[in-house]
Motif scaffolding. Sequence first.
Motif, short mmCIF file in Angstrom:
data_model
loop_
_atom_site.label_atom_id
_atom_site.label_comp_id
_atom_site.label_asym_id
_atom_site.label_seq_id
_atom_site.Cartn_x
_atom_site.Cartn_y
_atom_site.Cartn_z
N ILE A 170 29.83 -17.36 -35.49
CA ILE A 170 30.75 -16.53 -34.53
C ILE A 170 32.22 -16.17 -34.58
O ILE A 170 32.51 -14.73 -34.46
CB ILE A 170 30.94 -17.65 -33.47
N MET A 171 32.42 -16.90 -35.60
CA MET A 171 33.85 -16.93 -36.80
C MET A 171 33.95 -14.83 -37.28
O MET A 171 34.69 -14.25 -37.52
CB MET A 171 34.50 -17.71 -37.02
N ALA A 172 32.57 -14.70 -38.00
CA ALA A 172 32.54 -13.82 -38.80
C ALA A 172 32.50 -12.56 -38.02
O ALA A 172 32.07 -11.39 -38.54
CB ALA A 172 31.67 -14.07 -40.23
N GLY A 173 31.62 -13.30 -36.29
CA GLY A 173 31.25 -11.31 -35.78
C GLY A 173 30.22 -11.11 -35.94
O GLY A 173 29.88 -10.23 -35.49
N LEU A 174 29.42 -12.29 -37.03
CA LEU A 174 27.70 -12.10 -36.45
C LEU A 174 27.22 -11.93 -35.94
O LEU A 174 25.88 -11.47 -35.57
CB LEU A 174 27.49 -13.21 -38.23
#
Length: 432
Positions: free
Chosen positions: A56-60
């Motif tokens: 989620i933090m990586a935007g994946l």
Amino acid sequence: MTQKNVMQLVGVNKSFKAADGTARLVLDQVDFELKEGEIVALLGKSGSGKSTLLRIMAGLIPADQGQMTYRDRAIDGPVAGVAMVFQSFALFPWLTVQQNVELGLEAQGVPAAERELRADAVLELIGLAGFGGALPRELSGGMKQRVGIARALVTNPDVLLMDEAFSALDVLTGETLRNDMLDLWEHSKISTKGILVVSHNIEEAVMMADRVIILGSDPGRVRCEVKIDLPRPRDVESLEVRTLIDEIYGLMTMRHVHDASVGEATHHLGYRLPDTDISRIEGVLDLLADSPFNGRADLPQLAQETELSDEELFPTYEALSLLGLATIDQGDISLTPLGSRYVEADKQNKQELFGQQLLTHVPLASHIRRHLENEANGSLAEAPLLELLEEFMKEDEAKRVLEIAIEWGRYGEVYEYDYHTGRLTLPDGDED
């Protein structure tokens, strides 16, 4: 001086759909921030959603609810300033080391000549100068992970996310690579402003991090945080480091008493059985009963004695607690009277005790046994059980949990299992 947030998550929820279409909550109201100039370690057992949180933090992957920002901008897709290092190395086997490292730059449209210069520089930085033309199959595990780290660093990431980056390596190789990464960080040889490390290894977390965050499980939620003010490099044998390791062991194992979600989960079929086997359970029991522990041990000391990783030991501790064979409190483990009886018993009595505890404390095992007793032929296919478990967890998790329940049940002579037909049956002599 106040450190600026690089990344921030507020009230993040994430669910995945089970096989029957119902939503299973994986992350629940997670608040998290990564500040400039800090390394944060994220600890939690399987099922705590650590890897999901990183993605989620990586935007994946998107969150279902909550606010996610990077440098005060909403995260709504892959984040250019964030790079990720995976446990599995994730290298393309048909590409050379140089080509693997250049992949991210190529995706960004960086010209070939600049890609080559930057890849050469980062390979030298990470200790792989001269290996650019090698293929992954020619490298050791430690060298492969160095390639994975080089591929992340070559993009000059603002934030580095490391998902169990050292856990696939042997202890010495993992420690060397960890120290090399810390050296790059401490001497500002990389442009990265914040690092988040997901780990199962408590010692690794204490040696690296400025803060350690512990997630509860099923669903994952932030349970507590430990700040570490010790300068790096840290001496693993120092009193300060050993005290912190003890403290975090205590916080990790408090889940048996204080984590309401786990306490509730153990009373229904969706409880994620700890991933450990009978030999490991009995091995830890025997070691605990023997000198110098004589029935009670400090968990870090027991870990050193077994030479097993925290990832292997924590499920075993959970199983011992679940079955009433040991109690865990404040980072110490003690045999219960039943556990002492178990250690002294012969194999037949061990199996009988194990089976009794299994039926008393593991709802899935008692569910299987009850249905077998109600079937006219004393037989039950595994497929309906898997479908039932998939209402609570992903398909692969359901399969793993059923495999554990089958292994434990066969050992405790609660039921039998035919690996050819995939059917469970009552043990011989129990059909009537």
